[in-house]
Each structure stands twice: as C-alpha cells, then as structure tokens.
Design an enzyme around this catalytic site. Structure first.
Site, short mmCIF file in Angstrom:
data_model
loop_
_atom_site.label_atom_id
_atom_site.label_comp_id
_atom_site.label_asym_id
_atom_site.label_seq_id
_atom_site.Cartn_x
_atom_site.Cartn_y
_atom_site.Cartn_z
N ASP A 129 48.11 38.79 45.10
CA ASP A 129 48.83 37.56 45.21
C ASP A 129 50.07 38.01 44.64
OD1 ASP A 129 47.46 38.04 42.67
OD2 ASP A 129 48.17 36.19 41.89
N GLU A 130 51.16 37.04 44.76
CA GLU A 130 52.43 37.06 44.14
C GLU A 130 53.14 38.55 44.08
OE1 GLU A 130 52.26 33.38 41.26
OE2 GLU A 130 51.30 35.23 40.74
N ALA A 131 52.98 39.31 45.31
CA ALA A 131 53.39 40.80 45.42
C ALA A 131 54.83 40.50 46.06
CB ALA A 131 52.53 41.41 46.34
#
Length: 502
Positions: free
Chosen positions: A310-312
C-alpha cells in the site's frame, strides 16, 4: 357453557446475549446449573484445559478434567456426533438440566462452542477471582458455523512496539469472538520488529525506535514462535507482514546497500507515509526479500506471507508492477501464498494471492477485475473496519482520516456485498486492522478494539440473515459486564445500553 380457550404457551427463547449471533437457536425453557461436583470431559486436551481453567478461577470448583473419556462429564466436549452442517469450525451446543454437550468435527469447533457456552453463563464466570454464582446455562440447542473462513484482527507493532505478553493478552481477547487470523504488521518506516539472521541490523538498528522516538523493540525468532504457538492454542493463525516496496524506511536505514543511491536515510519517528521505497531496479533488493521471506516462512506454519504493497507513492506505476511480479514467485518458492493490500491488484495476481481491501469507497476497478479472475478478497474498509479511527470527535485516541467509526458504523455494512464486483464467493472474509500511531498501551488497544472488534467479527462469523442492529446492540451491551469482570478497558459507546455491572 364451554370454558374459554387455554392461553397460548409462549415459545421459549434463548437470552439475547451471544456475539457473534449463532446460526440457529432452539430454546427449551429449562436451565442447567453447574454444581460443585461437576466434571469436564473433552476429546481435545487443549480445549478442555482452556475451559476448565476459566471455570475453576471464577467458580472455585475442582472441575476435574478427563481427556478422551468414554462416559461424558457434566460438561462434555465431543469430536463425534456433530451435524455435518457445522463444517470444520462450527459446533452444536446442547444444554439440558443435567449438563452441557458441545459437539464439533474439529477441535477449533469445540473451542468456538466453548466461547458461546461462556457467554451463556453469568458474566462473572470471566472473573479471575472466585465469585458466588449460581452458574446457570439456559436450556436448548445452538447449531452454529461461520459465514466466512477468514476472520482476522491486525495489530501494528511497527509504529509502537508491543511485547510478547501484550500480544498474547490481545490474542486471548480476540479469541472470545471467534477470530481465527492474527495479522502482525512487523515492519514499517518507524520500526522493524523481527530478527532476520541474515540481515541482523534490521532488528538492532531498524527496531531501535518507534513513533515519537521511544525505544522501540523487536521480537527474537523464539519470541515470534512463542506468539505463533500461543495463537495456535487459541485456534488463531498468524499472518506476518513485511510491508514493501513502500513503508520501508527502517530497512533502508539499516542497510545503505538497499538504497538506489547507496546512502542510508536516518531513522524515522514521524507518521507521514509514502516517502520510502525499496530500489526496484537493484538485484540486491530481491536477494534481500528472498532471504527475509525465507526466514519468516520457515518460522510461520500458516499459509500466508503479507507483503503490504500500500501507499507506495514513491514507486512509479511501472516499477510497482515489476516489483509485485517479482515478489509473488519469491513468496511461492518458500511455500507460502501472498497476501497484500488491494493495491497489489495493479499487477497480475497469482491464483493463490489474497488481496485485502482497505479503501473508503465502494469501487475499485483493478480489484474487481482481479476478483473476476479468481482473486479472493479480505474486506477491511477503513471507514468501517479500521480500529484506529476515532469513535467520535470527542474521543481522544486514534485518527479520523477515514471518518469517525462508532460501533454501529462498524456493524452497519455487508462484507459480502460492499465493493462493486467483489461479492459472494470472491469475499474470503473480514479483518479489523489496528494501526498504532496513537496506541501505546494494552489499555489503548482495549479502548479501540472493544466494542468494535466484536461487531466486525459478527459480520465475519454470523450468517447475514441474522444481521439486525437492534438485536446486536442488545447482545453487545450484554458483553459489558463480562469485560468489566475481565478488566477490559472498553469504550462505553452511547449507542449501546450498558447493563448494570458493565
């Protein structure tokens, strides 16, 4: 003159107290009372010992336990005679004036049946000190089985570190509500929490701090195995998470060689996200992942390794796809299936990969396409399932980026029909994540998990036909005196009428 018709006899009903709601209840109107001379028999030593230990503390009775007895005790836990409808996790509980019998096909079903039995008894049965009783159980038959096979709780030990004892304490609490997966978020920007022998600085350096700059900490491999063993004794499977390619500052700070520029960043104790990334083009990155996953897989009997994903936002879309394509076969080579946040659906997913939905909206075209291609999804929408969200504007702990999540908001959705294109058999179950940016103590965990964790586990366990907010609120209120007896620091939501003793 003929006499008046006899008044109708009201059907007996079970007390409205059990969470999660059972699939079927048939009451007889009778009562069983546990006597000081009572005995316990069990076809499984672990479940029998668990029940006897709880009852002995609160009743003061001897309650001798016999494992594998041919003659059933006053309370009998049997691995024969259960209806086939209960499957591998369900059970049938029969209470009569002479005793209680719980039948299941597997030990895990007996354990779930024990949780129901304890909820049918007076709340003080959960006390660690002897109480006066009487110890009654309403008469009748409960036949019960889960809606979903995955019913999880996640604890983030990376933002703030929690000891083995604290994790085991939470395991005991979650087991009361038929949780069967514990997802441990073991690494993030703020801390790396598991010893990897081939990369020792991850723990000693990367684990040396936490949000706010505290001392942090980490688990030895023996610590991690102790958590797994304890969870297993409560029929809970551990899912370890190493978040990647983002949320990796603790790893990048531990080894300069993992950085594209060869320069290690400093340790991080803030709460911003999205700034870190493993070096996708670096061959060493995949050696690192192979060795980390290899050690973790060797320690983990459960089927999944969670790779985050996530949230890369510091990783380009093409690099992200390349990364996920390379990591999935690494995990598979170590005999495990990949689990990841739903963002991993940006890449083609292996048939065994499990995606975890966390967003606040009800549509995700990439995830829907993956589901259509056979990917199973665990539902954790942040605006319903995140235990770190504040209850209201007035509550102190937690965050509010996904909104405020009061207990009826946590309960008020259907995991099987929530995200467009991800319905029915595509849904593997439900998970309740607890991120710990603001969570420091076990009392903090209690405050955020209770009463919302039981709400979410009802969505995971109970057949959707039983879904009823009014009934749920009453049954949830009945948990208050149990939590008081146990010393659980729960949030007294104003949406619930808490009875005397709560």
């Amino acid at each position: 003159m003929l006499g008046s018709p006899a008044p109708a006899i009201a059907a007996a009903t079970f007390p409205n107290v059990v969470v999660p709601a059972p699939a079927s209840e048939v009451a007889t109107g009778t009562t069983f009372t546990l006597a000081s001379s009572a005995t316990v028999t069990s076809d499984d030593a672990n479940v029998g010992g668990y029940l006897a230990a709880i009852l002995r503390k609160s009743t003061g009775y001897a309650l001798p336990l016999t494992v594998g007895a041919t003659t059933p005790g006053t309370i009998a836990l049997s691995l024969s005679g259960a209806p086939s409808s209960v499957g591998t996790e369900g059970y049938q509980l029969v209470s009569s004036p002479t005793g209680v019998v719980i039948r299941a096909t597997q030990a895990t079903g007996l354990f779930h049946g024990v949780q129901t039995l304890l909820q049918l008894m007076p709340a003080s049965v959960m006390s660690s000190a002897v109480k006066p009783g009487p110890w009654t159980v309403p008469g009748g038959t409960i036949t019960d089985w889960p809606r979903f096979g995955y019913r999880g709780a996640m604890l983030d030990v990376a933002r703030h570190f929690f000891s083995v004892a604290q994790v085991e304490h939470y395991i005991d609490e979650m087991a009361l509500y038929k949780v069967n997966y514990l997802h441990l978020h073991l690494s993030d920007d703020q801390g790396w929490r598991i010893v990897i022998n081939s990369w020792p600085n991850l723990a000693t350096h990367g684990g040396s701090t936490e949000v706010g700059g505290g001392a942090g900490g980490y688990y030895t491999q023996a610590d991690y195995q102790a958590i797994i063993a304890y969870a297993s004794s409560r029929y809970i499977t551990v899912v370890p998470e190493i978040d990647m390619p983002g949320h990796t500052n603790a790893a990048l700070s531990s080894y300069a060689s993992l950085n594209c520029n060869g320069v290690a960043p400093g340790l991080y104790t803030g709460t911003d996200v999205g700034f870190s990334s493993l070096c996708v083009s670096l061959a060493l990155t995949y050696t690192f992942i192979d060795q980390v996953v290899g050690e973790l897989a060797a320690l983990t009997p459960g089927p999944y390794i969670h790779i985050g994903g996530d949230e890369a936002s510091s990783t380009s879309a093409s690099d992200y796809q390349t990364f996920i394509n390379k990591v999935q076969p690494i995990v598979a080579a170590h005999g495990k299936a990949v689990m990841g946040w739903h963002n991993i659906a940006a890449a083609p997913l292996a048939s065994s990969t499990l995606a975890q939905f966390w967003d606040t909206n009800k549509s995700n075209s990439a995830l829907a396409a993956a589901a259509a291609n056979g990917t199973k999804v665990v539902m954790s929408p942040a605006n319903h399932a995140y235990l770190d969200m504040k209850y209201t504007r007035k509550t102190k702990l937690g965050q509010n980026w996904a909104g405020y999540v009061e207990v009826n908001t946590a309960y008020g959705w259907d995991p099987g029909n929530y995200v467009s294109g991800v319905t029915g058999s595509s849904v593997a179950g439900v998970e309740a994540p607890l991120w710990t940016e603001t969570i420091v103590t076990s009392a903090d965990i209690d405050q955020m998990a209770f009463p919302r964790l039981p709400a979410l586990m009802e969505l995971g366990w109970s057949q959707y036909s039983t879904h009823n907010t009014t009934s749920f609120d009453q049954r949830l209120g009945a948990q208050g005196p149990r939590w008081a007896a146990m010393g659980v620091n729960y949030y007294k939501s104003t949406q619930i009428t808490w009875p005397s003793g709560s």
